[in-house]
Design an enzyme around this catalytic site. Structure first.
Site, short mmCIF file in Angstrom:
data_model
loop_
_atom_site.label_atom_id
_atom_site.label_comp_id
_atom_site.label_asym_id
_atom_site.label_seq_id
_atom_site.Cartn_x
_atom_site.Cartn_y
_atom_site.Cartn_z
N TYR A 125 0.82 -1.21 0.00
CA TYR A 125 0.00 0.00 0.00
C TYR A 125 0.86 1.27 0.00
O TYR A 125 0.33 2.37 0.18
CB TYR A 125 -0.92 0.02 1.22
CG TYR A 125 -2.15 -0.83 1.06
CD1 TYR A 125 -2.02 -2.22 0.97
CD2 TYR A 125 -3.42 -0.28 1.00
CE1 TYR A 125 -3.15 -3.02 0.82
CE2 TYR A 125 -4.54 -1.07 0.84
CZ TYR A 125 -4.40 -2.43 0.75
OH TYR A 125 -5.51 -3.21 0.61
N LYS A 172 3.94 -14.69 4.07
CA LYS A 172 4.31 -15.49 2.90
C LYS A 172 5.84 -15.40 2.78
O LYS A 172 6.40 -15.07 1.74
CB LYS A 172 3.60 -14.92 1.65
CG LYS A 172 3.68 -15.78 0.40
CD LYS A 172 2.75 -16.96 0.40
CE LYS A 172 2.98 -17.83 -0.81
NZ LYS A 172 2.19 -19.07 -0.79
N ASP A 205 -1.82 -18.50 2.58
CA ASP A 205 -2.74 -19.38 1.84
C ASP A 205 -3.28 -20.47 2.75
O ASP A 205 -4.48 -20.76 2.76
CB ASP A 205 -2.07 -19.95 0.57
CG ASP A 205 -0.62 -20.35 0.78
OD1 ASP A 205 -0.08 -20.12 1.88
OD2 ASP A 205 -0.02 -20.90 -0.16
N ASP A 229 -6.11 -6.77 4.61
CA ASP A 229 -7.26 -6.29 3.84
C ASP A 229 -8.07 -7.48 3.33
O ASP A 229 -9.30 -7.55 3.50
CB ASP A 229 -6.74 -5.45 2.66
CG ASP A 229 -7.88 -4.92 1.81
OD1 ASP A 229 -8.83 -4.37 2.38
OD2 ASP A 229 -7.81 -5.06 0.57
#
Ligand code: ATP
Length: 334
Positions: A125, A172, A205, A229
């Protein structure tokens, strides 16, 4: 109790509808708030060409507390996100989103009681996107030790202060070894100071799959900006949808309270939006400014309306309008 001045942004799309409904309930419940309304987002852009006029910033800087309806962010072009700009401007580094079942609302799961803590100032962002050469564009993901440590500390402090047991850092780092690696390293460092809290990590995930299969195994989720988000909407889906989840953007001095949902242009102007998320944002705000008793009264009324299945909006299986729902909550105030 003295009146508290609060900056009010009614927002775009369904924003004014849900904000007006929520304010009616607050007034009826006796909240001691003096609203200072300012225009931001599409509404301000249309009027003055500036989606975030200086008076908005000045008002929040003066009042330190803001209630914000959803503002429209144009997709792939147009002006930059007002939400992101406000979070950066006031260093509202922590986004706090409690996700709980609303009593009596049928949803996929019972017993969901999660808290999402999302880093609010960096990651993807940061707005650092450019064209490298025609046909190739680049977006930079920023992670700093300062921001990663401060959001981790916020999460552990929150957990300790609110009788929470476990924090799951979501990442991740197997792929983004440097950025998400730093996020994890900072979380681990902070975790060492809080021996009473369980600390664990989950790859984003895998965490997504586990959330939709068994959300009750999670407690506090600590996430960088983008994962926060995405998983916020996913978690809203676990408890009945976007109409039911609210959040606070918190910094050292200032706070902005809002619903998790966007401006919902598909239903704007129809008077059918569910104002519950905006009302829950108001309850977080009332507790933040020390009007806990008013918040508790509204909370009770809200539960009563849901459990008596009176005047519910379309998204939760009813057929009532935004205003009818607000009127039912007001009628249920003890
Ligand atoms: P943004 O990009 O601003 O976050 P979004 O793409 O997440 O927006 P929303 O505006 O949040 O989109 O809406 C997503 C879906 O949820 C839409 O179909 C919308 O009608 C529905 N929705 C959102 N908020 C509400 C609400 N308060 N009451 C009823 N339905 C809602």
């Amino acid at each position: 109790m003295a009146m508290q001045k609060v900056t009010l942004i009614r927002g775009d799309g369904i924003g004014p509808e849900v904000v007006d409904a929520a304010i009616e309930v607050l007034d009826a419940a006796g909240a001691k708030i003096e609203w200072e309304e300012v225009l931001a987002g599409l509404a301000a852009h249309t009027l003055s060409g500036d989606p975030l006029p200086d008076e908005v910033l000045a008002s929040i800087a003066r009042n330190h507390t803001c209630l914000k309806g959803p503002v429209t962010t144009p997709i792939a072009g147009g002006f930059a996100s007002i939400n992101v700009a406000l979070r950066k401007q006031f260093e509202l580094y922590a986004n706090l989103r409690p996700v709980r079942n609303m009593p009596c609302v049928a949803s996929r799961f019972e017993g969901v009681d999660l808290v999402i803590i999302r880093e609010n100032t960096e990651g993807l962002y940061s707005g650092l996107e450019h064209e490298v050469t025609p046909g190739v564009v680049e977006s930079l993901k920023i992670a700093t030790e300062k921001a990663c440590t401060r959001i981790a500390r916020f999460a552990f402090e929150y957990a300790a202060a609110n009788q929470r047991k476990k924090i799951t850092a979501i990442h991740k780092a197997n792929i983004m070894k440097l950025t998400d690696g730093l996020f994890l390293r900072c979380a681990r460092e902070v975790a060492r100071e809080y021996g009473d809290l369980v600390y664990e990590e989950a790859i984003v995930d895998n965490a997504s799959m586990q959330l939709v299969m068994n959300p009750a195994r999670f407690d506090v989720l600590l996430l960088e900006n983008l994962y926060g988000d995405i998983l916020s909407d996913l978690c809203a889906g676990l408890v009945g949808g976007l109409g039911l989840v609210a959040g606070a953007n918190l910094g050292l001095r200032d706070a902005i309270f809002e619903a998790v949902h966007g401006s919902a242009p598909d239903i704007a102007g129809q008077g059918v939006a569910n104002p519950t998320a905006m009302l829950l944002a108001c309850l977080m705000m009332l507790r933040y400014i020390g009007q806990e008793d008013v918040a508790a009264r509204i909370q009770q009324a809200l539960v009563k309306v849901y459990c008596e299945k009176r005047a519910l909006t379309r998204d939760v299986g009813g057929a009532s309008s935004t205003r009818q729902f607000a009127a039912a909550v007001i009628a249920a105030l003890a």
